[in-house]
Scaffold this motif. Structure first.
Motif, PDB file in Angstrom:
ATOM      1  N   THR A  53       0.784  -1.223   0.045  1.00  0.00           N
ATOM      2  CA  THR A  53       0.061   0.030   0.161  1.00  0.00           C
ATOM      3  C   THR A  53       1.040   1.270  -0.057  1.00  0.00           C
ATOM      4  O   THR A  53       0.426   2.334  -0.561  1.00  0.00           O
ATOM      5  N   LEU A  54       2.053   1.324   0.500  1.00  0.00           N
ATOM      6  CA  LEU A  54       2.807   2.467   0.807  1.00  0.00           C
ATOM      7  C   LEU A  54       3.239   3.452  -0.391  1.00  0.00           C
ATOM      8  O   LEU A  54       2.903   4.615  -0.291  1.00  0.00           O
ATOM      9  N   PRO A  55       3.699   3.018  -1.585  1.00  0.00           N
ATOM     10  CA  PRO A  55       3.790   3.879  -2.697  1.00  0.00           C
ATOM     11  C   PRO A  55       2.452   4.448  -3.071  1.00  0.00           C
ATOM     12  O   PRO A  55       2.696   5.678  -3.435  1.00  0.00           O
ATOM     13  N   GLY A  83      -4.745   2.090  20.556  1.00  0.00           N
ATOM     14  CA  GLY A  83      -5.332   0.731  20.139  1.00  0.00           C
ATOM     15  C   GLY A  83      -4.075  -0.167  19.374  1.00  0.00           C
ATOM     16  O   GLY A  83      -4.067  -1.295  19.293  1.00  0.00           O
ATOM     17  N   ILE A  84      -3.475   0.754  18.372  1.00  0.00           N
ATOM     18  CA  ILE A  84      -2.457  -0.063  17.682  1.00  0.00           C
ATOM     19  C   ILE A  84      -1.188  -0.794  18.529  1.00  0.00           C
ATOM     20  O   ILE A  84      -0.794  -1.522  18.205  1.00  0.00           O
ATOM     21  N   LEU A  85      -0.775   0.142  19.512  1.00  0.00           N
ATOM     22  CA  LEU A  85       0.156  -0.076  20.430  1.00  0.00           C
ATOM     23  C   LEU A  85      -0.280  -1.500  21.008  1.00  0.00           C
ATOM     24  O   LEU A  85       0.522  -2.515  21.098  1.00  0.00           O
ATOM     25  N   VAL A 187      -1.761   6.358   5.470  1.00  0.00           N
ATOM     26  CA  VAL A 187      -0.001   6.602   5.567  1.00  0.00           C
ATOM     27  C   VAL A 187       0.748   6.659   6.936  1.00  0.00           C
ATOM     28  O   VAL A 187       1.604   6.212   7.187  1.00  0.00           O
ATOM     29  N   ILE A 188      -0.015   7.134   7.885  1.00  0.00           N
ATOM     30  CA  ILE A 188       0.548   7.089   9.402  1.00  0.00           C
ATOM     31  C   ILE A 188       0.401   5.804   9.702  1.00  0.00           C
ATOM     32  O   ILE A 188       1.764   4.994  10.386  1.00  0.00           O
ATOM     33  N   LEU A 189      -0.676   4.940   9.856  1.00  0.00           N
ATOM     34  CA  LEU A 189      -0.828   3.671  10.545  1.00  0.00           C
ATOM     35  C   LEU A 189       0.182   2.820   9.863  1.00  0.00           C
ATOM     36  O   LEU A 189       0.892   1.777  10.300  1.00  0.00           O
ATOM     37  N   ASN A 190      -0.055   2.557   8.633  1.00  0.00           N
ATOM     38  CA  ASN A 190       0.613   1.489   7.794  1.00  0.00           C
ATOM     39  C   ASN A 190       2.172   1.831   7.812  1.00  0.00           C
ATOM     40  O   ASN A 190       3.034   0.921   7.734  1.00  0.00           O
ATOM     41  N   THR A 191       2.532   3.129   7.847  1.00  0.00           N
ATOM     42  CA  THR A 191       4.216   3.418   7.764  1.00  0.00           C
ATOM     43  C   THR A 191       4.600   2.674   9.303  1.00  0.00           C
ATOM     44  O   THR A 191       5.600   2.053   9.234  1.00  0.00           O
ATOM     45  N   TRP A 192       3.795   3.033  10.307  1.00  0.00           N
ATOM     46  CA  TRP A 192       4.253   2.385  11.755  1.00  0.00           C
ATOM     47  C   TRP A 192       4.017   0.769  11.671  1.00  0.00           C
ATOM     48  O   TRP A 192       5.139   0.117  12.109  1.00  0.00           O
ATOM     49  N   ASN A 193       3.189   0.342  11.135  1.00  0.00           N
ATOM     50  CA  ASN A 193       3.035  -1.044  10.927  1.00  0.00           C
ATOM     51  C   ASN A 193       4.230  -1.664  10.014  1.00  0.00           C
ATOM     52  O   ASN A 193       4.729  -2.969  10.492  1.00  0.00           O
TER      53      ASN A 193
END
Length: 262
Positions: A53-55, A83-85, A187-193
């Motif tokens: 997904t990132l690109p 929640g993600i943590l 963008v934010i959540l998947n970068t962290w994941n």
């Protein structure tokens, strides 16, 4: 690089998933999850779903930077991050099948309620929709609860999109701003994941990078077709598509997880 025909099958599924992603701003990972995880295995399929997904997330994020509901984005991130943590921590402790049964049932019910509101009631029963229904405290608590739970599920299994959508579709009325806001969420959540998943050791897998190399061009086809399609529909048509997608996502997750549990 290594090659297996399963990588092509996984890539073909990305065309469907990323068409929905390009149109609505969510759904690509969840729609393709059954095929991706089934053919690549969960240990590769989960980071595959994140990295592919990132690109496209970064591209649309830069392009649509000035057409995002930043206020709602702040609320989404503020409630999802804790929640993600938790979800990252619980990844190996939770039973993924039981989690999918619960989330699938919840999303299916929400989708059916809104399909009645936006499709059955106005199109089949010919009853006008009442847009002036008061937004009660109970409804707000439910929406914010979906954000928190969506963060946990996304942190653990990258399938929190449908629950996060429940909040955003009510908060952001403009169809393109909704898509762009959802995109910035990922963008934010998947970068962290991606960071946490690659740190776990999957970066050394030739299966991951070989399958991504094959899947990315197919994902691009679906993504840009979805972006073009969004410009051709109005908000009511857009809402109908969103809730039908949610019904498919939730129903598929529920049925496949129940079958796996039997």
């Amino acid at each position: 690089m290594i090659f297996h025909f399963n990588y092509v099958l996984v890539g073909l599924m990305q065309i469907v998933g990323f068409f929905v992603q390009g149109c609505t701003g969510f759904g690509c990972t969840v729609i393709a999850a059954a095929v991706t995880n089934g053919l690549l295995g969960t240990n590769i399929g989960v980071p595959y779903g994140t990295l592919i997904t990132l690109p496209f997330l970064y591209y649309l994020g830069i392009r649509s930077f000035h057409n995002v509901s930043w206020k709602d984005l702040g609320k989404i991130i503020g409630l999802c991050v804790p929640g993600i943590l938790v979800g990252n921590f619980l990844f190996h402790a939770l039973d993924p099948n039981m989690a999918k049964i619960f989330i699938g049932a919840m999303v299916t019910l929400i989708a059916l309620m809104n399909i009645y509101k936006h499709i059955v009631k106005p199109v089949i029963l010919k009853k006008p929709d009442d847009e002036n229904v008061p937004d009660t405290t109970g409804k707000k608590i439910f929406r914010y609860g979906c954000l928190i739970l969506g963060g946990v599920v996304h942190g653990a299994f990258t399938i929190g999109g449908p629950l996060i959508t429940v909040y955003t579709i009510e908060a952001v009325k403009d169809k393109e701003k909704f898509r762009n806001t959802m995109n910035m969420v990922w963008v934010i959540l998947n970068t962290w994941n991606a960071f946490t998943q690659l740190r776990g050791g999957t970066a050394s897998s030739p299966v991951l990078w070989s399958s991504l190399l094959i899947g990315l061009p197919m994902a691009a086809i679906g993504f840009f077709l979805g972006m073009a399609f969004l410009k051709k529909i109005n908000r009511e048509q857009f809402l109908r598509i969103v809730y039908v997608v949610l019904l498919f996502v939730g129903g598929n997750m529920l049925v496949t997880s129940l079958m796996a549990a039997i």
